[in-house]
Design a protein around this motif. Structure first.
Motif, mmCIF file in Angstrom:
data_model
loop_
_atom_site.group_PDB
_atom_site.id
_atom_site.type_symbol
_atom_site.label_atom_id
_atom_site.label_comp_id
_atom_site.label_asym_id
_atom_site.label_seq_id
_atom_site.Cartn_x
_atom_site.Cartn_y
_atom_site.Cartn_z
ATOM 1 N N GLU A 68 49.548 26.304 24.081
ATOM 2 C CA GLU A 68 50.680 26.228 25.008
ATOM 3 C C GLU A 68 50.194 26.316 26.451
ATOM 4 O O GLU A 68 50.677 25.598 27.325
ATOM 5 C CB GLU A 68 51.683 27.346 24.704
ATOM 6 C CG GLU A 68 52.366 27.182 23.364
ATOM 7 C CD GLU A 68 53.175 28.402 22.950
ATOM 8 O OE1 GLU A 68 54.199 28.201 22.287
ATOM 9 O OE2 GLU A 68 52.776 29.551 23.272
ATOM 10 N N ILE A 69 49.247 27.200 26.678
ATOM 11 C CA ILE A 69 48.683 27.317 28.023
ATOM 12 C C ILE A 69 47.920 26.044 28.372
ATOM 13 O O ILE A 69 47.978 25.557 29.498
ATOM 14 C CB ILE A 69 47.808 28.580 28.121
ATOM 15 C CG1 ILE A 69 48.697 29.826 27.961
ATOM 16 C CG2 ILE A 69 47.044 28.613 29.444
ATOM 17 C CD1 ILE A 69 47.968 31.124 27.849
ATOM 18 N N ALA A 70 47.247 25.468 27.391
ATOM 19 C CA ALA A 70 46.498 24.226 27.622
ATOM 20 C C ALA A 70 47.414 23.099 28.079
ATOM 21 O O ALA A 70 47.085 22.364 29.016
ATOM 22 C CB ALA A 70 45.747 23.818 26.352
ATOM 23 N N THR A 71 48.569 22.956 27.446
ATOM 24 C CA THR A 71 49.483 21.874 27.848
ATOM 25 C C THR A 71 49.941 22.066 29.284
ATOM 26 O O THR A 71 50.012 21.100 30.047
ATOM 27 C CB THR A 71 50.708 21.782 26.909
ATOM 28 O OG1 THR A 71 51.426 23.001 26.946
ATOM 29 C CG2 THR A 71 50.303 21.460 25.498
ATOM 30 N N ALA A 72 50.222 23.310 29.662
ATOM 31 C CA ALA A 72 50.645 23.590 31.037
ATOM 32 C C ALA A 72 49.529 23.291 32.025
ATOM 33 O O ALA A 72 49.761 22.696 33.089
ATOM 34 C CB ALA A 72 51.098 25.039 31.166
ATOM 35 N N GLU A 73 48.304 23.676 31.696
ATOM 36 C CA GLU A 73 47.182 23.452 32.606
ATOM 37 C C GLU A 73 46.850 21.968 32.760
ATOM 38 O O GLU A 73 46.533 21.513 33.855
ATOM 39 C CB GLU A 73 45.956 24.232 32.137
ATOM 40 C CG GLU A 73 46.094 25.731 32.265
ATOM 41 C CD GLU A 73 46.150 26.231 33.704
ATOM 42 O OE1 GLU A 73 45.615 25.559 34.615
ATOM 43 O OE2 GLU A 73 46.729 27.306 33.917
ATOM 44 N N VAL A 74 46.912 21.228 31.670
ATOM 45 C CA VAL A 74 46.658 19.789 31.761
ATOM 46 C C VAL A 74 47.662 19.155 32.722
ATOM 47 O O VAL A 74 47.305 18.347 33.578
ATOM 48 C CB VAL A 74 46.706 19.113 30.374
ATOM 49 C CG1 VAL A 74 46.739 17.590 30.494
ATOM 50 C CG2 VAL A 74 45.511 19.540 29.533
ATOM 51 N N TYR A 75 48.921 19.553 32.602
ATOM 52 C CA TYR A 75 49.952 19.016 33.499
ATOM 53 C C TYR A 75 49.707 19.442 34.946
ATOM 54 O O TYR A 75 49.701 18.618 35.857
ATOM 55 C CB TYR A 75 51.342 19.447 33.039
ATOM 56 C CG TYR A 75 52.409 19.032 34.009
ATOM 57 C CD1 TYR A 75 52.771 17.690 34.118
ATOM 58 C CD2 TYR A 75 53.035 19.957 34.832
ATOM 59 C CE1 TYR A 75 53.727 17.289 35.035
ATOM 60 C CE2 TYR A 75 53.989 19.567 35.746
ATOM 61 C CZ TYR A 75 54.339 18.230 35.844
ATOM 62 O OH TYR A 75 55.278 17.828 36.752
ATOM 63 N N LYS A 81 51.338 14.678 30.935
ATOM 64 C CA LYS A 81 52.231 15.450 30.070
ATOM 65 C C LYS A 81 51.776 15.250 28.629
ATOM 66 O O LYS A 81 51.813 14.141 28.112
ATOM 67 C CB LYS A 81 53.668 14.953 30.251
ATOM 68 C CG LYS A 81 54.698 15.921 29.802
ATOM 69 C CD LYS A 81 54.809 17.052 30.791
ATOM 70 C CE LYS A 81 56.131 17.778 30.616
ATOM 71 N NZ LYS A 81 56.122 19.054 31.269
ATOM 72 N N VAL A 82 51.292 16.317 28.014
ATOM 73 C CA VAL A 82 50.829 16.267 26.622
ATOM 74 C C VAL A 82 51.576 17.328 25.825
ATOM 75 O O VAL A 82 52.122 18.272 26.391
ATOM 76 C CB VAL A 82 49.302 16.488 26.507
ATOM 77 C CG1 VAL A 82 48.533 15.378 27.193
ATOM 78 C CG2 VAL A 82 48.893 17.832 27.076
ATOM 79 N N ARG A 116 51.073 10.046 32.493
ATOM 80 C CA ARG A 116 50.820 10.579 33.836
ATOM 81 C C ARG A 116 52.133 10.610 34.601
ATOM 82 O O ARG A 116 52.660 9.573 34.992
ATOM 83 C CB ARG A 116 49.789 9.722 34.573
ATOM 84 C CG ARG A 116 49.367 10.298 35.924
ATOM 85 C CD ARG A 116 47.987 10.872 35.827
ATOM 86 N NE ARG A 116 47.603 11.666 36.954
ATOM 87 C CZ ARG A 116 46.667 11.312 37.837
ATOM 88 N NH1 ARG A 116 46.045 10.168 37.714
ATOM 89 N NH2 ARG A 116 46.348 12.123 38.819
ATOM 90 N N VAL A 117 52.670 11.807 34.788
ATOM 91 C CA VAL A 117 53.975 11.938 35.426
ATOM 92 C C VAL A 117 53.908 12.580 36.811
ATOM 93 O O VAL A 117 54.915 12.677 37.501
ATOM 94 C CB VAL A 117 54.959 12.717 34.515
ATOM 95 C CG1 VAL A 117 55.228 11.939 33.233
ATOM 96 C CG2 VAL A 117 54.425 14.102 34.181
ATOM 97 N N SER A 118 52.732 13.013 37.225
ATOM 98 C CA SER A 118 52.545 13.537 38.583
ATOM 99 C C SER A 118 51.082 13.361 38.969
ATOM 100 O O SER A 118 50.258 12.957 38.158
ATOM 101 C CB SER A 118 52.954 15.016 38.666
ATOM 102 O OG SER A 118 51.946 15.857 38.152
#
Length: 171
Positions: A68-75, A81-82, A116-118
């Motif tokens: 969960e932390i990984a998804t936030a950090e990737v974003y 957005k993964v 890629r959303v940002s």
């Protein structure tokens, strides 16, 4: 904690570059920076010697699962957005064995341009300055061993993992 991603459509590895004060302080350039604790530092010196090439990474500082932390950090860092289901766990290793003995969770995911959303770049309000970089997949082995591009061991290990276990899928 680190994880790893590769953009599919462009056949590149998506990584980040960040300024790391400890790396800068060990550089030759740091020896030329005058230090006076009474005077605030002036940003007239190049931070380039303190920038490292890294996988997206974040500290596990809450009760969320590492994925969960990984998804936030990737974003936050890259703008992709993964979802948790996109991650493949490579390994959990122990890093900084001489200081903290921290667990480092290494994941792999592939991303597409449509995700890629940002622009990414980290959380400015936390003082993060993250540069998103792309490394062509045919240059990943030379990147891995390029000492002029400082990188943490987990980053080199993830590149070697890809070369050993995944590169044959792209041929």
């Amino acid at each position: 904690k680190q994880w790893y991603q590769r953009r599919v459509r462009g056949k590149v590895f998506v990584m980040v570059r960040q300024f790391r004060p400890a790396v800068f302080c060990k550089s030759e350039a740091a020896k030329t920076v005058p230090w006076n604790p009474e005077i605030p530092p002036i940003n007239e010196y190049s931070t380039e010697p303190g920038k490292t090439w890294e996988l997206c990474a974040g500290i596990i500082d809450r009760d969320d699962k590492p994925e969960e932390i990984a998804t936030a950090e990737v974003y936050e860092e890259t703008g992709y957005k993964v979802s948790i289901s996109d991650f493949v766990k490579i390994i959990t290793i122990v890093s900084a064995v001489g200081t903290s003995g921290a667990a480092q969770h290494v994941y792999y995911t592939e991303v597409a341009d449509s995700q890629r959303v940002s622009e990414g770049g980290g959380l400015v309000e936390r003082g993060e300055v993250v540069e998103v970089v792309e490394i062509p997949r045919d240059g990943i082995e030379s990147f891995c061993f390029d000492e002029a591009k400082p990188k943490p061991p987990g980053c080199a290990m993830a590149c070697l993992w890809w070369l050993n276990y995944h590169s044959h899928l792209d041929k």
